[in-house]
Design an enzyme around this catalytic site. Structure first.
Site, short mmCIF file in Angstrom:
data_model
loop_
_atom_site.label_atom_id
_atom_site.label_comp_id
_atom_site.label_asym_id
_atom_site.label_seq_id
_atom_site.Cartn_x
_atom_site.Cartn_y
_atom_site.Cartn_z
N ARG A 214 41.74 87.65 19.94
CA ARG A 214 41.46 86.22 19.71
C ARG A 214 40.73 85.63 20.92
O ARG A 214 39.80 84.83 20.78
CB ARG A 214 42.77 85.47 19.46
CG ARG A 214 43.42 85.80 18.13
CD ARG A 214 44.57 84.87 17.82
NE ARG A 214 45.85 85.31 18.33
CZ ARG A 214 46.74 86.02 17.64
NH1 ARG A 214 46.48 86.39 16.40
NH2 ARG A 214 47.89 86.37 18.16
N ASP A 252 42.75 81.22 3.46
CA ASP A 252 43.87 82.14 3.23
C ASP A 252 44.45 81.87 1.85
O ASP A 252 44.43 80.74 1.37
CB ASP A 252 44.95 81.96 4.30
CG ASP A 252 45.88 83.17 4.39
OD1 ASP A 252 45.65 84.00 5.29
OD2 ASP A 252 46.80 83.29 3.57
N CYS A 341 44.21 96.66 10.20
CA CYS A 341 45.51 96.84 10.85
C CYS A 341 46.32 97.94 10.15
O CYS A 341 47.54 98.04 10.36
CB CYS A 341 46.30 95.53 10.88
SG CYS A 341 46.69 94.90 9.24
#
Length: 400
Positions: A214, A252, A341
């Site tokens: 980030r 999202d 991930c």
């Protein structure tokens, strides 16, 4: 030392001999002695050579998780304290400890146990039967070790509610360890404030593994228009705004995630520049493209599309599609940050998938940097499962 002796088949145990901690059910020749699942056992090679001590669980494909390779080692309170102290000293040396992963299972030689620190709150995730029996003892040691450095832990919450517990023959569980407390915890990371919901947030409440990734995108975002896909609680979006982005859109599918992201934007007084849309990213991006939208920076931080080897092919399709759509939305000469991930999406396969997406989008990728998970989630070589996060930053150029 431990009376039950587990003997491996000839030619097996390659992982554990190379430095890993797992022994699978199909690697075992014989079990001599009586035991209960979760007990410590002695492991021998086919010829009687001592390999170590570990927890056994016949409910799991990972039949034994090794705790020590030293023949004279007793797995007692002093042993556990050494493991905890080593883990804490490592974190103090390599990362900001205000919020960090204190224990990362196998990579800290405490297989199956994860502990995250959010300011003065600990969140515990126990995923293996043997270590589950020791979790309260380990947490007590951890509290005492932190107190020596003046860190008073005000509350502990257990988030052992992952489905993988069922594969260990264990029930899923979440709840307080000790006194109840307010489970909305305010943290600061990279200068950005968040409210972390340790009770109902995903996993342990917040994805600490992307902390420095980030930070890495911040330098690209000043004065820019940014799209953050799979924003979760807004972490990449808020880092972009903290760096001076003029406009940020986070997307999202989770309504709860978007509400929390909006709350975090207000907490940082960024609601004028950061907006969130609750939508399926796979459906939302083609719509943006049809509207002729484009962005200086596009960030793709999807959930793991595969959690087993069996579903890797479908995951590849998902990663290829989402990256192709993302690349098409980047202005010529703009930037794409993209990651996977999933441990099963191996680095070479992820790179190949990104190349295919670039071909499909008629874009050229210039790699700015490649990163992995934050150093408080250490990658233990020989324990492949500890390496899972692959993170690229590219400049995206239209073909000449």
């Amino acid at each position: 030392m431990y009376h039950t002796i587990v003997t491996l088949k000839k030619g097996e145990g390659r992982t554990v001999k190379a430095g890993g901690l797992w022994i699978y059910d199909n690697e075992i020749e014989s079990l001599l002695g009586t035991f209960e699942n979760g007990d410590l056992v002695t492991v021998h090679d086919f010829d009687g050579y001592f390999l170590g001590y570990g927890f056994i669980n016949t409910h799991s494909r990972i039949r034994i998780r090794l705790m020590s390779r030293k023949k004279d080692q007793v797995i007692d309170a002093a042993f556990l304290e050494r493991r905890v102290r080593n883990a804490w000293e490592y974190r103090k040396a390599v990362c900001d400890t205000g919020c960090c992963r204190l224990l990362f299972g196998e990579a800290d030689f405490l297989p199956g146990l994860v502990v995250d620190k959010f300011s003065d709150v600990l969140v515990v995730e126990s995923l293996a039967l043997g270590i589950d029996r020791l979790k309260f003892q380990i947490v007590d040691i951890l509290k005492r070790v932190l107190l020596e450095d003046g860190i008073q832990i005000r509350g502990i919450y257990e988030r052992s509610d992952a489905k993988v517990r069922e594969q260990e023959g264990m029930e899923r569980f979440k709840g307080f360890i000790g006194e109840a407390f307010d489970t909305k915890v305010e943290i600061v990371e990279n200068g950005v404030k968040y409210l972390v919901d340790v009770e109902d947030g995903q996993k342990t409440g917040f994805f600490l593994d992307q902390k420095y990734n980030r930070l890495a995108i911040q330098r690209l975002c000043r004065g820019k228009r940014v799209l953050d896909c799979f924003t979760h609680t807004g972490s990449f979006a808020l880092n972009a705004a903290a760096a001076g982005a003029k406009e940020v859109l986070g997307v999202d599918a989770s309504e709860l995630g978007c509400r929390q992201a909006e709350e975090n934007a207000r907490l940082n007084k960024m609601e004028d520049r950061v907006h969130f849309e609750c939508a399926d990213v796979f459906e939302f991006l083609p719509g943006l493209e049809q509207q002729g939208e484009s962005f200086d920076v596009v960030i793709l931080d999807p959930p793991a599309f595969t959690k087993s080897r069996n579903s890797v092919k479908n995951a590849v399709k998902g990663y290829r599609e989402i990256n192709l759509r993302g690349m098409r939305l980047v202005k010529d000469g703009g930037y794409l940050a993209t990651c996977s991930c999933s441990h099963y999406m191996e680095p070479e396969l992820f790179a190949k998938t990104l190349k295919e997406a670039a071909r499909g989008a008629h874009r050229r990728l210039r790699q700015v940097e490649f990163r992995t998970q934050a150093c408080d989630h250490p990658i233990l070589w020989a324990a492949e499962e500890s390496y899972y996060l692959k993170f690229y930053i590219f400049q995206v150029c239209k073909e000449l």
